[in-house]
Enzyme design. Structure first.
Site, mmCIF file in Angstrom:
data_model
loop_
_atom_site.group_PDB
_atom_site.id
_atom_site.type_symbol
_atom_site.label_atom_id
_atom_site.label_comp_id
_atom_site.label_asym_id
_atom_site.label_seq_id
_atom_site.Cartn_x
_atom_site.Cartn_y
_atom_site.Cartn_z
ATOM 1 N N GLU A 113 0.821 -1.199 0.000
ATOM 2 C CA GLU A 113 0.000 0.000 0.000
ATOM 3 C C GLU A 113 0.862 1.259 0.000
ATOM 4 O O GLU A 113 1.944 1.282 0.576
ATOM 5 C CB GLU A 113 -0.933 -0.013 1.221
ATOM 6 C CG GLU A 113 -1.991 -1.106 1.078
ATOM 7 C CD GLU A 113 -2.990 -1.149 2.221
ATOM 8 O OE1 GLU A 113 -4.163 -1.413 1.929
ATOM 9 O OE2 GLU A 113 -2.613 -0.958 3.379
ATOM 10 N N CYS A 126 3.638 8.413 1.509
ATOM 11 C CA CYS A 126 4.129 7.401 2.445
ATOM 12 C C CYS A 126 4.322 6.105 1.654
ATOM 13 O O CYS A 126 3.363 5.547 1.131
ATOM 14 C CB CYS A 126 3.095 7.229 3.553
ATOM 15 S SG CYS A 126 3.543 5.977 4.747
ATOM 16 N N CYS A 133 6.355 -7.276 7.169
ATOM 17 C CA CYS A 133 7.522 -6.875 7.948
ATOM 18 C C CYS A 133 7.952 -8.069 8.780
ATOM 19 O O CYS A 133 7.096 -8.774 9.322
ATOM 20 C CB CYS A 133 7.160 -5.686 8.852
ATOM 21 S SG CYS A 133 8.558 -5.019 9.766
ATOM 22 N N CYS A 137 6.198 -5.749 15.929
ATOM 23 C CA CYS A 137 5.788 -4.759 16.924
ATOM 24 C C CYS A 137 4.317 -5.028 17.253
ATOM 25 O O CYS A 137 3.491 -5.172 16.351
ATOM 26 C CB CYS A 137 5.986 -3.350 16.388
ATOM 27 S SG CYS A 137 7.708 -3.053 15.923
ATOM 28 N N CYS A 140 1.320 -2.941 15.754
ATOM 29 C CA CYS A 140 1.347 -2.610 14.324
ATOM 30 C C CYS A 140 0.659 -3.682 13.487
ATOM 31 O O CYS A 140 0.967 -4.871 13.598
ATOM 32 C CB CYS A 140 2.793 -2.437 13.873
ATOM 33 S SG CYS A 140 2.961 -2.181 12.092
ATOM 34 N N GLY A 192 6.845 -2.272 6.231
ATOM 35 C CA GLY A 192 8.204 -2.785 6.236
ATOM 36 C C GLY A 192 9.202 -1.970 7.031
ATOM 37 O O GLY A 192 8.946 -0.826 7.407
ATOM 38 N N GLU A 193 10.330 -2.602 7.310
ATOM 39 C CA GLU A 193 11.429 -1.950 8.016
ATOM 40 C C GLU A 193 12.483 -1.581 6.962
ATOM 41 O O GLU A 193 13.207 -2.441 6.453
ATOM 42 C CB GLU A 193 12.012 -2.923 9.064
ATOM 43 C CG GLU A 193 13.320 -2.482 9.688
ATOM 44 C CD GLU A 193 13.341 -1.037 10.170
ATOM 45 O OE1 GLU A 193 12.527 -0.676 11.041
ATOM 46 O OE2 GLU A 193 14.168 -0.260 9.666
ATOM 47 N N SER A 224 11.872 6.123 8.425
ATOM 48 C CA SER A 224 11.504 5.732 9.783
ATOM 49 C C SER A 224 11.988 4.315 10.061
ATOM 50 O O SER A 224 11.721 3.389 9.296
ATOM 51 C CB SER A 224 9.980 5.796 9.946
ATOM 52 O OG SER A 224 9.611 5.296 11.216
ATOM 53 N N SER A 246 11.113 4.904 15.697
ATOM 54 C CA SER A 246 9.926 4.447 16.420
ATOM 55 C C SER A 246 10.333 4.145 17.855
ATOM 56 O O SER A 246 10.716 3.025 18.166
ATOM 57 C CB SER A 246 9.371 3.186 15.750
ATOM 58 O OG SER A 246 8.891 3.512 14.481
ATOM 59 N N PHE A 247 10.265 5.143 18.688
ATOM 60 C CA PHE A 247 10.797 5.009 20.048
ATOM 61 C C PHE A 247 9.775 4.305 20.952
ATOM 62 O O PHE A 247 10.043 3.253 21.494
ATOM 63 C CB PHE A 247 11.174 6.399 20.570
ATOM 64 C CG PHE A 247 12.287 6.348 21.573
ATOM 65 C CD1 PHE A 247 13.558 5.932 21.185
ATOM 66 C CD2 PHE A 247 12.082 6.702 22.900
ATOM 67 C CE1 PHE A 247 14.604 5.877 22.103
ATOM 68 C CE2 PHE A 247 13.114 6.648 23.826
ATOM 69 C CZ PHE A 247 14.380 6.233 23.424
ATOM 70 N N HIS A 248 8.645 4.951 21.135
ATOM 71 C CA HIS A 248 7.445 4.329 21.725
ATOM 72 C C HIS A 248 7.484 3.903 23.189
ATOM 73 O O HIS A 248 6.447 3.507 23.730
ATOM 74 C CB HIS A 248 6.988 3.110 20.898
ATOM 75 C CG HIS A 248 6.716 3.397 19.464
ATOM 76 N ND1 HIS A 248 6.135 4.561 19.027
ATOM 77 C CD2 HIS A 248 6.942 2.674 18.339
ATOM 78 C CE1 HIS A 248 6.025 4.530 17.704
ATOM 79 N NE2 HIS A 248 6.510 3.405 17.264
ATOM 80 N N CYS A 366 -1.277 5.469 9.949
ATOM 81 C CA CYS A 366 -0.046 4.778 10.356
ATOM 82 C C CYS A 366 -0.352 3.432 10.987
ATOM 83 O O CYS A 366 -1.187 3.348 11.879
ATOM 84 C CB CYS A 366 0.674 5.559 11.442
ATOM 85 S SG CYS A 366 1.343 7.082 10.931
HETATM 86 N N1 SAH Z 1 9.097 -0.051 10.127
HETATM 87 C C1 SAH Z 1 9.327 1.334 10.286
HETATM 88 C C2 SAH Z 1 8.470 2.203 9.398
HETATM 89 C C3 SAH Z 1 7.024 1.844 9.222
HETATM 90 S S1 SAH Z 1 5.914 2.153 10.527
HETATM 91 C C4 SAH Z 1 9.174 1.722 11.716
HETATM 92 O O1 SAH Z 1 8.698 0.929 12.504
HETATM 93 O O2 SAH Z 1 9.582 2.830 12.064
HETATM 94 C C5 SAH Z 1 5.650 3.909 10.576
HETATM 95 C C6 SAH Z 1 5.255 4.430 11.961
HETATM 96 O O3 SAH Z 1 3.923 4.042 12.320
HETATM 97 C C7 SAH Z 1 6.155 3.861 13.049
HETATM 98 O O4 SAH Z 1 6.523 4.858 13.978
HETATM 99 C C8 SAH Z 1 5.263 2.841 13.700
HETATM 100 O O5 SAH Z 1 5.701 2.540 14.975
HETATM 101 C C9 SAH Z 1 3.936 3.534 13.645
HETATM 102 N N2 SAH Z 1 2.797 2.644 13.854
HETATM 103 C C10 SAH Z 1 2.713 1.331 13.590
HETATM 104 N N3 SAH Z 1 1.483 0.858 13.916
HETATM 105 C C11 SAH Z 1 0.796 1.908 14.399
HETATM 106 C C12 SAH Z 1 -0.556 2.058 14.867
HETATM 107 N N4 SAH Z 1 -1.393 1.041 14.882
HETATM 108 N N5 SAH Z 1 -0.937 3.269 15.270
HETATM 109 C C13 SAH Z 1 -0.099 4.325 15.205
HETATM 110 N N6 SAH Z 1 1.154 4.244 14.762
HETATM 111 C C14 SAH Z 1 1.604 3.047 14.362
HETATM 112 FE FE1 SF4 Z 2 7.551 -3.463 11.155
HETATM 113 FE FE2 SF4 Z 2 7.600 -0.836 11.696
HETATM 114 FE FE3 SF4 Z 2 5.335 -2.284 11.998
HETATM 115 FE FE4 SF4 Z 2 7.371 -2.644 13.675
HETATM 116 S S1 SF4 Z 2 6.157 -0.757 13.416
HETATM 117 S S2 SF4 Z 2 6.157 -4.283 12.711
HETATM 118 S S3 SF4 Z 2 9.118 -2.381 12.326
HETATM 119 S S4 SF4 Z 2 6.396 -1.886 10.077
#
Ligand code: SAH
Ligand code: SF4
Length: 391
Positions: A113, A126, A133, A137, A140, A192-193, A224, A246-248, A366
């Site tokens: 997508e 984006c 991936c 996480c 996600c 994806g990463e 990212s 993606s610190f979180h 996201c």
């Molecule tokens: N894999 C990379 C880039 C893709 S994700 C990464 O993890 O950084 C892009 C952003 O969306 C990341 O910061 C991810 O943590 C965030 N994200 C993933 N799932 C989400 C969700 N359900 N709600 C809000 N942000 C989310």
């Molecule tokens: Fe992959 Fe980024 Fe989603 Fe984590 S947040 S599963 S690294 S796409």
């Protein structure tokens, strides 16, 4: 539960056995080599690359016949040995807020997508770097998708070209340059990463930045990562784009559960790599992405810990209200909680914008991206089981 971090991916070779080579995604050097291998005299090769490059990336031309500054014979030779191919659009959805989401098909029948987010005076695309991936996480949606393969450089930059097609934004040769761009920024925040597909992402972004083609400045490209520490220094040196991470979470215990790659490279290791990034890449601030999960990572204590941890790093903290998806094991923090959290960070001297979810009605926000086929295939129960939820 400790999920192993594996990198079970493969790439489709650029050159299919005996088939024509796709020029899209080749670096200038690789295109030069390909032309020479196909019979172009070495002395002419650099100039020919320049001409073809301009047609493909400057003007969006996909037909060799239209490349009128090349001889008819050469055009015919090119058409025999090469193709100019980008991912195929399967479907397109437009949100009530103007966000567009495309499902595109790549080689092997896989789908990814791509999302376009129009904003005042700019527009952000984006893009995805992998099908699915390998990381898992827990918040996600993409991470619940089993099927994974790396996208080729052509499939990555091809998403940008596809969007320019759909936005009807290719300049016309000879026409005055239009400075206002619908597609002005790229974020590698789709599926994806990106740092598990480093070379392809690098080559694709180099093409997007090339001054004679798509011409997006490295300051308008943000990659990212979930924190693939060894590749962060390489990103600074070899791509030089903006970095988001993606610190979180503010403790290893919580980050281990949200972003399992933390078990391999923990918060300390990540911060060390981030400290070096701005200088090496000559970029400004690092964006810390922080998804707001109700009762998990959103306390005042978390906000204070966060600012303590990142002290000394030029940073902006992007707070992302959690976007729910079917079967997701978390809830979004309340607006009050998010505002309070943002306020603590802001008072400590950091910009703390709250990301407005865009395109929610079309599942374009996201973390909601996933191949439609995969989405349909999985039941809520399956997703919960895979996310480690037993309820
Ligand atoms: N894999 C990379 C880039 C893709 S994700 C990464 O993890 O950084 C892009 C952003 O969306 C990341 O910061 C991810 O943590 C965030 N994200 C993933 N799932 C989400 C969700 N359900 N709600 C809000 N942000 C989310
Ligand atoms: Fe992959 Fe980024 Fe989603 Fe984590 S947040 S599963 S690294 S796409």
């Amino acid at each position: 539960m400790s999920a192993p971090i594996t990198q079970d991916v493969h790439t489709i070779p650029r050159k299919l056995p005996d088939g024509p080579i796709n020029l899209v995604g080749l670096t200038r050097d690789a295109m030069r080599d390909a032309l020479i291998a196909a019979g172009t005299p070495e002395k002419q090769a650099k100039m020919r690359v320049g001409q073809i490059w301009q047609w493909i990336y400057g003007w969006g031309v996909r037909d060799f016949e239209a490349m009128t500054n090349l001889s008819k014979v050469f055009r015919a030779e090119l058409a025999e040995k090469f193709v100019i191919e980008i991912p195929e659009v399967v479907s397109k959805q437009v949100s009530t807020d103007g966000t567009r989401k495309w499902l595109v098909r790549i080689a092997g029948g896989h789908e990814v997508e791509v999302v376009y987010i129009p904003e005042e005076g700019r527009g952000t695309l984006c893009i995805s770097s992998q099908v699915g991936c390998t990381l898992t996480c827990s918040f996600c949606h993409t991470g619940t998708q089993k099927l994974v393969r790396n996208l080729t450089a052509g499939e990555i930059v091809g998403q940008v070209m596809m969007a320019r097609d759909d936005l009807n934004e290719w300049p016309v040769p000879g026409a005055p340059k239009d400075e206002t761009r619908l597609l002005s920024n790229i974020v590698l925040m789709g599926m994806g990463e990106p740092l598990y597909n480093f070379e392809n992402v690098r080559d694709a972004m180099k093409i997007a930045m090339d001054a004679e083609g798509i011409q997006l400045s490295r300051r308008r490209i943000t990659l990212s990562t979930s924190g693939v520490v060894p590749e962060i220094a390489r990103t600074a040196e070899e791509i030089g784009c903006q970095l988001a991470v993606s610190f979180h979470a503010t403790t290893d215990a919580v980050r281990d559960t949200l972003v399992p790659i933390n078990k391999r490279w923990n918060i300390d290791a990540l911060l060390e790599a981030l400290r070096a990034y701005p200088k090496v890449s000559n970029s400004e601030r690092i964006t810390f992405e922080y998804v707001m999960l109700d009762g998990v990572n959103d306390s005042d204590a978390d906000a204070h810990r966060l600012v303590d941890l990142i002290r000394g790093i030029p940073a902006k903290i992007n707070l992302i209200p959690f976007n729910e998806w079917p079967g997701a094991p978390y809830k979004r923090s309340s607006n009050n909680r998010i505002r309070k959290f943002a306020d603590i960070i802001y008072k400590a001297g950091y910009a703390s914008p709250i990301r407005t979810p865009r395109g929610e009605d079309i599942m374009a926000a996201c973390g909601q991206l996933k191949s439609a086929t995969e989405r349909a295939r999985k039941s809520r129960k399956q997703i919960e089981a895979e996310a480690g939820m037993s309820s």
